[in-house]
Write an enzyme that holds these catalytic residues in place. Structure first.
Site, PDB file in Angstrom:
ATOM      1  CG  ASN A 111      -1.985  -1.085   1.152  1.00  0.00           C
ATOM      2  OD1 ASN A 111      -2.136  -1.744   0.127  1.00  0.00           O
ATOM      3  ND2 ASN A 111      -2.689  -1.285   2.236  1.00  0.00           N
ATOM      4  CB  THR A 156     -18.572  39.293 -28.198  1.00  0.00           C
ATOM      5  OG1 THR A 156     -19.328  40.261 -28.937  1.00  0.00           O
ATOM      6  CG2 THR A 156     -17.345  39.959 -27.579  1.00  0.00           C
ATOM      7  CG  HIS A 157     -22.629  37.143 -28.440  1.00  0.00           C
ATOM      8  ND1 HIS A 157     -23.259  36.420 -27.455  1.00  0.00           N
ATOM      9  CD2 HIS A 157     -22.349  38.368 -27.890  1.00  0.00           C
ATOM     10  CE1 HIS A 157     -23.388  37.159 -26.374  1.00  0.00           C
ATOM     11  NE2 HIS A 157     -22.832  38.343 -26.602  1.00  0.00           N
ATOM     12  CB  SER A 279     -10.601  14.937 -49.025  1.00  0.00           C
ATOM     13  OG  SER A 279     -11.703  14.230 -49.560  1.00  0.00           O
ATOM     14  CG  ASN A 287      -9.423  17.782 -44.278  1.00  0.00           C
ATOM     15  OD1 ASN A 287     -10.093  18.721 -44.700  1.00  0.00           O
ATOM     16  ND2 ASN A 287      -9.478  16.572 -44.799  1.00  0.00           N
ATOM     17  CE1 TYR A 319      -5.072  -0.139  -2.430  1.00  0.00           C
ATOM     18  CE2 TYR A 319      -5.783  -2.306  -1.654  1.00  0.00           C
ATOM     19  CZ  TYR A 319      -5.366  -1.477  -2.677  1.00  0.00           C
ATOM     20  OH  TYR A 319      -5.233  -1.959  -3.948  1.00  0.00           O
ATOM     21  CD  GLN A 324      -5.754  -3.736  -9.626  1.00  0.00           C
ATOM     22  OE1 GLN A 324      -5.586  -4.315  -8.559  1.00  0.00           O
ATOM     23  NE2 GLN A 324      -6.106  -4.367 -10.723  1.00  0.00           N
ATOM     24  CE  LYS A 327      -1.873   0.236 -10.373  1.00  0.00           C
ATOM     25  NZ  LYS A 327      -0.816  -0.737 -10.005  1.00  0.00           N
TER      26      LYS A 327
END
Length: 445
Positions: A111, A156-157, A279, A287, A319, A324, A327
């Protein structure tokens, strides 16, 4: 088949072993060299308090250094039938040195061993992330200074709003990274405390010298209360994940901007051809896949703190095996965020900007506030000036003045890049990685 560290002779059901071991062998490869470092500090302390013979210490340290080099080169393997990295290291020592190898676990539990491994691993990953953030930050500040006089519309917007500049755009993301470093520093402070000696969460009757292992491993301090040391499992990962999520949010927003600005409808920037893809049907396509994948990866990383929270949030103290699973989502995340930082830095270093965006008359209205402010400076009340300029725009009489005169701190004409850079450097200096690196080098010498 190697015996489990906890095994006492009863046969282990194969399905139960598969289910309980899970992906531990795979995940523990991330931790192998840190498990060795922790063992080196631990046995040095055991020798100092008389729990390991002096003539056993040097051979053990020498062999652990060999195992460390094996792990550092990527050649460390957890053998079939061996449960985890702790078992593998102990098995290798026992094969080579006999009974001396069986003594290294005195005074600790798996642990506190895994707690230690995770902290040593995490602080090393944070050091790498800080370096990569520094690289990207420097590129952004350099581009900000290079293009400080190149104008672009602010939004903005998603409506054109006011004049901005590439100096502001690049610099904004640099300052965002500085704030991200601040949060990462807080996570590092929580991470860089020593849990070793808390054993299974309730300490040990052995006369362990936890101050010694704290110093040997370069920690800032120990987790003093042994119960809290165990409670830190999951908490450290969650805190670090929040810091990584902050970085990911910055990169994701930058990636979205770059994709938008690169589109033909905007045409503000051009991404390097090497970082675009084509493409299968449209021969004209370039792209921005690298930025799109960066955005997706970073959006996924922003969910990491919630994943860890949901695994650990209903556990009492002590614990539990649930931990586990953390992880599996936590350890690979570092590779992903580092990869995103590297790719973003490479793209931002080579991005080309359009220096004539505001030549297009459709952007003329962004200068309306400049005209309102000019009229106010000449004595007209703000609300009257606002109304006059608005009516002029409606009637098609508005003639913009593109000569921008912003001088206050952080504006187009005063980017404060030097101050932002000083902020970044101050935060990085407070990590004090040299102390950690020196401690680890001393153990490995």
């Amino acid at each position: 088949m190697a015996q489990k560290l906890w095994e006492k002779g009863a046969a282990v059901d194969a399905d139960i072993e598969r289910y309980t071991v899970g992906r531990d062998r795979e995940m523990d490869l991330y931790l192998a060299k840190y498990d060795v470092l922790g063992s080196m500090a631990h046995i040095t302390m055991l020798s100092s308090v008389g729990l390991l013979d002096k003539d056993e210490l040097k051979p053990l340290l020498d062999e652990l250094r060999s195992i460390y080099n094996l792990a550092d080169s990527g050649c460390f393997v957890i053998e079939e039938g061996v449960e985890d990295v702790h078992s593998q290291v102990e098995l290798m020592l026992t094969r080579k040195l006999g009974d001396a190898g069986k003594k290294i676990h005195s005074g600790r539990s798996r642990n506190d061993q895994i707690l230690l491994d995770l902290k040593l691993f995490t602080r090393a990953q944070i050091q790498e992330i800080v370096a990569l953030i520094g690289d990207l930050f420097d590129i952004l500040i350099s581009q900000s200074n290079r293009y400080k006089d190149v104008m672009l519309p602010g939004y903005t917007h998603l409506q054109i709003a006011m004049p901005s500049s590439f100096g502001l755009w690049f610099g904004a993301y640099a300052e965002s990274l500085a704030d991200d470093l601040q949060l990462l520093l807080a996570a590092y402070r929580i991470c860089n405390r020593n849990p070793l000696g808390s054993a299974a969460g309730y300490g040990s009757s052995f006369p362990l010298n936890r101050t010694m292992t704290t110093s040997l491993l370069g920690f800032d301090s120990m987790n003093y209360n042994v119960v809290y040391a165990q409670m830190g499992r999951g908490k450290m990962e969650r805190t670090t994940a929040f810091a990584m999520a902050g970085i990911a949010a910055t990169l994701s927003k930058l990636a979205f901007d770059a994709c938008l600005f690169n589109s033909q409808n905007f045409g503000f920037v051009k991404l390097p051809d090497a970082y675009t893809t084509g493409s299968s049907i449209m021969p004209h396509k370039k792209n921005p896949d690298v930025f799109e994948l960066t955005r997706a990866k970073c959006n996924k990383l922003q969910g990491l703190p919630q994943q860890i929270t949901l695994i650990a949030n209903n556990l009492p103290s002590g614990y539990f095996r649930d931990l586990q699973i953390i992880k599996e989502v936590f350890l690979p995340a570092f590779d992903e965020i580092k990869d995103c930082l590297v790719m973003t830095a490479r793209m931002m270093a080579e991005i080309k900007v359009n220096e004539h965006i505001l030549d297009d008359p459709k952007y003329a209205p962004i200068f309306s506030v400049e005209e309102v402010n000019r009229l106010v400076r000449e004595g007209m009340p703000f609300r009257d000036a606002y109304r006059k300029v608005g009516l002029d725009i409606e009637a098609g009489r508005f003639v913009p003045d593109a000569n921008i005169r912003h001088t206050h701190e952080g504006s187009i004409g005063n980017l404060c890049n030097e101050a932002i850079t000083a902020l970044k450097q101050d935060i990085i200096s407070r990590f004090d990685f040299d102390k950690v690196n020196q401690a680890e080098q001393n153990l490995l010498r």
